[in-house]
Design an enzyme around this catalytic site. Sequence first.
Site, mmCIF file in Angstrom:
data_model
loop_
_atom_site.group_PDB
_atom_site.id
_atom_site.type_symbol
_atom_site.label_atom_id
_atom_site.label_comp_id
_atom_site.label_asym_id
_atom_site.label_seq_id
_atom_site.Cartn_x
_atom_site.Cartn_y
_atom_site.Cartn_z
ATOM 1 N N ASP A 44 0.828 -1.202 0.000
ATOM 2 C CA ASP A 44 0.000 0.000 0.000
ATOM 3 C C ASP A 44 0.866 1.258 0.000
ATOM 4 O O ASP A 44 2.087 1.192 0.076
ATOM 5 C CB ASP A 44 -0.964 -0.024 1.199
ATOM 6 C CG ASP A 44 -0.246 -0.378 2.498
ATOM 7 O OD1 ASP A 44 0.850 0.177 2.731
ATOM 8 O OD2 ASP A 44 -0.756 -1.238 3.263
ATOM 9 N N ASP A 227 -0.142 4.185 -19.714
ATOM 10 C CA ASP A 227 -0.426 2.784 -20.011
ATOM 11 C C ASP A 227 -0.991 2.652 -21.426
ATOM 12 O O ASP A 227 -1.862 3.438 -21.825
ATOM 13 C CB ASP A 227 -1.459 2.288 -18.984
ATOM 14 C CG ASP A 227 -1.673 0.795 -19.041
ATOM 15 O OD1 ASP A 227 -0.715 0.061 -18.775
ATOM 16 O OD2 ASP A 227 -2.800 0.364 -19.350
ATOM 17 N N GLU A 286 4.145 3.980 -22.500
ATOM 18 C CA GLU A 286 4.288 2.538 -22.637
ATOM 19 C C GLU A 286 3.751 2.222 -24.031
ATOM 20 O O GLU A 286 2.549 2.101 -24.242
ATOM 21 C CB GLU A 286 3.454 1.776 -21.594
ATOM 22 C CG GLU A 286 3.738 0.275 -21.664
ATOM 23 C CD GLU A 286 2.509 -0.625 -21.604
ATOM 24 O OE1 GLU A 286 2.691 -1.830 -21.441
ATOM 25 O OE2 GLU A 286 1.373 -0.140 -21.708
HETATM 26 C C1 GLC Z 1 -0.085 -2.445 -19.615
HETATM 27 C C2 GLC Z 1 0.284 -2.813 -18.199
HETATM 28 C C3 GLC Z 1 -0.255 -4.182 -17.896
HETATM 29 C C4 GLC Z 1 -1.755 -4.155 -18.054
HETATM 30 C C5 GLC Z 1 -2.153 -3.645 -19.419
HETATM 31 C C6 GLC Z 1 -3.609 -3.305 -19.486
HETATM 32 O O1 GLC Z 1 0.535 -3.247 -20.553
HETATM 33 O O2 GLC Z 1 1.666 -2.722 -18.029
HETATM 34 O O3 GLC Z 1 0.104 -4.612 -16.617
HETATM 35 O O4 GLC Z 1 -2.265 -5.438 -17.876
HETATM 36 O O5 GLC Z 1 -1.474 -2.473 -19.762
HETATM 37 O O6 GLC Z 1 -3.870 -2.133 -18.770
#
Ligand code: GLC
Length: 547
Positions: A44, A227, A286
């Site tokens: 947490d 993300d 990402e």
């Molecule tokens: C990204 C995150 C992963 C997640 C996916 C969907 O790839 O790193 O952990 O499951 O997005 O949000």
Amino acid sequence: MTQELSTAAPAHLPRQRGDWWRDAVIYQVYVRSFADSDGDGIGDLRGIRERLPHLAGLGVDAVWITPFYASPQADGGYDVSDYRAVDPLFGELSDADDLVREAHRLGLRVIVDIVPNHTSDRHPWFRAALAGGPERAYYHFRPGKGEHGELPPNDWESVFGGAAWTRVEAPDGNGGASQPEAGGEWYLHLFAPEQPDLNWEHPAVHEELASVLRFWLDLGVDGFRIDVAHGMVKADGMPDIGLREQAKMIGAQVLPFFDQDGVHEIHRTWRRLLDGYEGERIGVAEAWAPTSERLALYVRPDEMHQAFNFQFLRCPWDPERMREIIDASLAATTSVGAPTTWVLSNHDVVRHPTRYGDGTTGLRRARAAALLMLALPGSTYIYQGEELGLPEVTDLPDEVRQDPSFFRAEGQDGFRDGCRVPIPWTRSGSSYGFGSGGSWLPQPDSWGELSVEAQTGVPGSTLELYRAALAVRREHPGLGAGDAVTWLDAPEGVLVLARDGFLCTTNTTDADVELPVPGTALLSSATPWFGDGTVRLPADSSTWWAI
Ligand code: GLC
């Protein structure tokens, strides 16, 4: 030699430079598995705050925290039901505030995750969408194919396996999987069914996510890890792909649901938003792109500051491939004026000591790779536990598994629980110091000896290697600076990388290799032997030299 180096925690101040992120070392905290302050077996925010001195002592510049927002936890928090609230599992909003303030006091910046590609199916928007409200337009609902609409609208597959579409009841309560003839529509979810994809063609989606970014920026965060930054825009008409096992194509080719050119307009808007705040707040994409060149598009001057370099992460322990990928990554990002990033592990992949080989071989290579990575120009990401040399946990019993990809397993080969096992802090005690109430995934018995406590002050331990490497990097900012490297001639299987006043030698072979002594040894992942003007580099090892 290696042991003489001071490993004391550097007393460092926040870097005031405007471009702090260009060579920053950023530590990834997977919130469930870092530190548990309340004994419920799940990490947490308060736990993270209490352990911040470990990160300051390690010498990192920033911490990236995975999602801690209100969420039913269908995908470890990447299914957000309220972007402005902290999930009770992880604390309260005031804990987030305290964490940011304490991190700043210790000289650490804080990056939080933002999940714009999809919400949770429990998000009020999706509930309203199911009930037939105007929010339906915020998602991708489509009629099915087939006589009764009983087939999904196209052949797209979920990244976690199975179809990327789920059929729902019609808003009047008819339809759904049990009454195919009653005509319910299907919604798109590139991940789990509990993660419906947002429709980024709708202005309300833009407005809401921008407002969410401002909420966290106002609270004081230094940036966002975005993300699925390559996923928000889908190809016009959502065409079929015509091939199965699409998850295997991610990062290898452009797909109609990933890496579409339209996503860049969103990143431009967000860059303007970030630039409106003081203090160089950053965006980290990402983005899974098939080439270094396509990845570089995400870090053009008016887009994100950084993007994860998954080509480097995916590179096998092969000197030629490593050199090629390092050169290609640097060339691509340099062409747009952005720094390259380097990453070996994260919460979605098998930990690199296990990827690189069995047992001690894998660990030796992982330590060597760490020194190679930290000698490269640009910004480096360290995944929690990497500094302890933690391996993947490969024998988790099925009944403790939580990764949704495990349950939608067709065609999947990389389940993600084994890299998410809570990390060990102490030699003994409940969950090796993770928390007083056990841990949500069982830790191997051997982990006490890999704990922070067991490795602290032990010459040659992986933890002291990382501490020493980060201390050298901090004393010699030239190590992370610049945008190019020079490769010197070397025997087969050896990489010799020259940087301003430094060399990094990496022997990737499984035998010792002898070289003329190239400089003054600063730090090694395995101790070399010195002869008369020569040095023998141990198998699978790296050494840093001052020249
Ligand atoms: C990204 C995150 C992963 C997640 C996916 C969907 O790839 O790193 O952990 O499951 O997005 O949000």
